[in-house]
Design an enzyme around this catalytic site. Structure first.
Site, PDB file in Angstrom:
ATOM      1  N   GLU A 172      -3.982   1.869  -7.091  1.00  0.00           N
ATOM      2  CA  GLU A 172      -4.621   3.059  -6.235  1.00  0.00           C
ATOM      3  C   GLU A 172      -3.816   4.254  -6.675  1.00  0.00           C
ATOM      4  O   GLU A 172      -2.649   4.301  -6.337  1.00  0.00           O
ATOM      5  CB  GLU A 172      -4.261   2.544  -4.805  1.00  0.00           C
ATOM      6  N   HIS A 199       0.702  -1.251   0.118  1.00  0.00           N
ATOM      7  CA  HIS A 199       0.055  -0.019   0.004  1.00  0.00           C
ATOM      8  C   HIS A 199       0.815   1.349   0.067  1.00  0.00           C
ATOM      9  O   HIS A 199       2.014   1.152   0.554  1.00  0.00           O
ATOM     10  CB  HIS A 199      -0.960  -0.010   1.167  1.00  0.00           C
TER      11      HIS A 199
END
Length: 252
Positions: A168, A96
């Site tokens: 993302e 992430h």
């Protein structure tokens, strides 16, 4: 090739065990059949035992938000992938942008973690994404492609076909700015094209690619209509049971 969608909520550093249990109890009986969609929540390490226990008789799957690439040892503060598997977790989110940014994780770290996750029978959700600067310079596909190639290096075709990639864009995470439908489609296709180049088209046709970044009940349907978007990794909208369930309305 029809790929089963996967909607995963990432709670980040939110919820105590009591709140996690209440959330699972509120959504568990209302989730659609696993024939239609996989649904998961990524809980903080301190909530995993409670979340896994609360979800065990439902179709809800549980992800950890990180792990280390060793199973045991003198690694104070780290989370063992072996123990995650023993606890009954299904997925582990790795790479992430918050981990890369705040904790200086490298592509090499993420690749080692992916291998450790597979070695313990879990499935990685591997995140990738570019900064606003990279996006505005027109280098998003090149940058994200390099992240994906590095993360998948040395994995087998079978492993890659079974994992989840989550695109993302960093500039859209928690900012309220979301990528356009075209941006999401083009970048998720670019991610799939990297898999095709590295592992062949058959593997690329099987791997699931999520879009993440300010996904909400109001825009999820648009993203899910994109041919190369197979799901969503959702932050803020996954914190409340009602908004999380509303993300699944794209099925109707």
């Amino acid at each position: 090739m029809s790929r089963k969608p996967i909607i995963a909520g990432n709670w980040k550093m939110n919820k105590n065990p009591q709140e996690a249990k209440a959330f699972v109890e509120a959504v568990a009986s209302k989730l659609p059949s696993t024939d239609l969609v996989d649904v998961a929540v990524a809980a903080p390490a301190v909530d995993l035992v409670t979340t896994i226990e609360a979800a065990k008789d439902s179709v809800l799957k549980v992800a950890a938000q990180n792990c280390y690439f060793e199973n045991t040892g003198a690694f104070t503060g780290e989370t063992s992938p072996k123990v995650l598997a023993e606890m009954g977790a299904d997925y582990v989110v790795i790479g992430h942008s918050e981990r890369r940014d705040y904790f200086h994780e490298t592509d090499e770290d993420i690749n080692k973690k992916a291998k450790a996750i597979f070695a313990n029978g879990l499935t990685p959700i591997i995140c990738c994404g570019e900064s606003l600067e990279t996006y505005e310079a027109g280098k998003a596909a090149e940058f994200v492609g390099a992240q994906v190639s590095a993360a998948l290096a040395g994995l087998s075709a079978e492993q890659v076909a079974s994992l989840v990639l989550a695109y993302e864009p960093i500039w859209a995470i928690g900012t309220g700015k979301s990528a356009t439908q075209d941006d999401a489609q083009n970048m998720c296709k670019a991610v799939r094209d990297v898999v095709a180049a590295d592992f062949g088209q058959e593997v690329a046709d099987k791997v699931r690619v999520q879009y993440g970044g300010s996904v909400k009940p109001e825009n999820v349907k648009d993203y899910m209509a994109c041919p190369d978007v197979d799901g969503a990794l959702v932050g803020g909208a996954s914190l409340e049971a009602d908004s999380f369930l509303a993300l699944l309305d794209f099925l109707n």
